[in-house]
Design an enzyme around this catalytic site. Sequence first.
Site, short mmCIF file in Angstrom:
data_model
loop_
_atom_site.label_atom_id
_atom_site.label_comp_id
_atom_site.label_asym_id
_atom_site.label_seq_id
_atom_site.Cartn_x
_atom_site.Cartn_y
_atom_site.Cartn_z
CB CYS A 95 -3.69 3.27 -1.69
SG CYS A 95 -4.81 4.64 -1.35
CG HIS A 98 -1.96 0.97 1.32
ND1 HIS A 98 -1.72 2.29 1.67
CD2 HIS A 98 -3.29 0.88 1.11
CE1 HIS A 98 -2.87 2.95 1.67
NE2 HIS A 98 -3.84 2.13 1.33
CD GLN A 123 -6.90 -4.65 3.82
OE1 GLN A 123 -7.84 -5.42 4.06
NE2 GLN A 123 -7.09 -3.38 3.53
CG ASP A 144 0.40 -2.46 6.14
OD1 ASP A 144 -0.58 -2.58 6.90
OD2 ASP A 144 0.36 -1.81 5.07
CE LYS A 158 -7.56 -0.41 6.02
NZ LYS A 158 -8.38 -0.03 4.86
#
Length: 407
Positions: free
Chosen positions: A361, A121, A201, A198, A224
Site C-alpha cells: 500500500c 501508506h 506502525q 499516522d 497491529k
Amino acid sequence: MDVQEIRRQFPILQQEVNGHPLVYLDSAATSQKPLKVLEVLDDYYRRYNSNVHRGVHTLGSMATDGYEGAREKVRSFINAASTEEVIFTRGTTTAINKVAYSYGYANLQEGDEIVITPMEHHSNIIPWQQTAKSTGATLKYIPLQDDGTLSMEDVKNTITANTKIVAVMQVSNVLGTINPVKKIAKIAHDNGAVMLVDGAQSAPHMRVDVRDMDCDFFAFSGHKMGGPTGIGVLYGKKQLLENMEPLEYGGEMIDFVDLYESTWKELPWKFEGGTPIIAGAIGLGAAIDFIRDIGMENIEAHEAKLAQYATDKLVEVEGLRIYGPNKRAGLVTFNIDDVHPHDVATVLDSEGIAVRAGHHCAQPLMKWLNVAATARASFYIYNTEEDIDALTDGLIKTKEYFGDVFA
C-alpha cells in the site's frame, strides 16, 4: 523480557504450517493476538454482551464500563489530556479520513497547502488527494533522502505560510524509517498548520506521547498491537475536535432530535455514531494491558536488536538488497536479484515462514525505489533470532532454487 514465555501466550504460534513450525514475520500487516485478548473477547460475548450508554440494566452497565474503561486505557497509553480526545474508529484509515473530510473540507481553500511525504501508506495519501481536489488546495511532498529519511532542511523548505495541514507517518511500513515527528510538528505550528501523525506502525512498537509530540491528531489501529481487527483510535486536541462536524449521523452521537433540527453529544461521542465497536474497544484495552505488562521500553529494545540482527544476517544471502536507513524500526524490506518477491514469499511459505510481498500500500514509494514490489519481514514481541535464522536459511534456499531453475 522472556520471549519464550511471551510466545506461549499466542496460541496461533503453536502450530505447524506446511509441515514446519510457523515463523510469523508479518506483524506490520497484522499482529497475532495473546490469550489475554482472546479471553476478554470471549468473556464479553459470553457474559455481558449488550449495547452501551443507553441501557440501565446490569449487562448494559457492564458493557459501558468495559467500553469507557478501554477509552481511559488508550488515553493513558498515548498520554492524551482527556478521554474527550480519544475517539474510537474502525482503524487508522477511518481516523485519517475523519480528519481529512471533517477538518480538511471545512478549513481548506484554494491556495492552501497540504504537505505529506512519498513514503506514506495509501491511507495517508488518497484522503489528502481527494481533499485537495475538492477544496482547491495544493498537495505537496517533502522529498526523501537517498536512504529513505527526511532532511529537516527539506521539511522547512516544503512547509510554508500557506501550509494548513501536515500529515506524516511516524514509522514507515516499508523502509522502517523513524520520522522526527515532534520536530516536524514544531515547524508545522510555526507556520500556522496542524499536524497529523499516522501512528499505525509506531503505537505498537514504541512509546507514544501525543502531548510531548505536540501533534494535533494521531491515528492508530488495534490489530497491529495484539488487539482485534476493526478497532482503531483517532486522537485529536479538544479545541480542534469541538469545532469539527461529525461525518456519521444517527444513534449514539445525538443530544436532541427534533423534526427539522438536531444537536450533537459532547466529545468524544459526537464522532461515534451508531452502535460502537464495543468488543473491539474492550479487546484493545486488554492488548494495551498486555503491552504495558511487558513494558514498552523492553519491546523497543527487543525489536531494535532483532532489526540489527536481521540486517547483519541477511547479507549472507547473495544478491539480496535491503531498502531503508541503517537505523530502523523492527522490519526489513528487501529484494533478491532476478527473483520476484511473490516467488520469494511463496517459497518461504512452503517452509512455514510468513512474510509480506507486494507494494505494501505504498506505490509512490515503490516508484521512488524503482521497483514494482518488495518482500518484507516484520517483527514483534514474539519473534526471536531463531526466526531470523530460519528466514535467512529460507532465502538461501529460494536463491538456490531459482538459480537451479534458470541455470
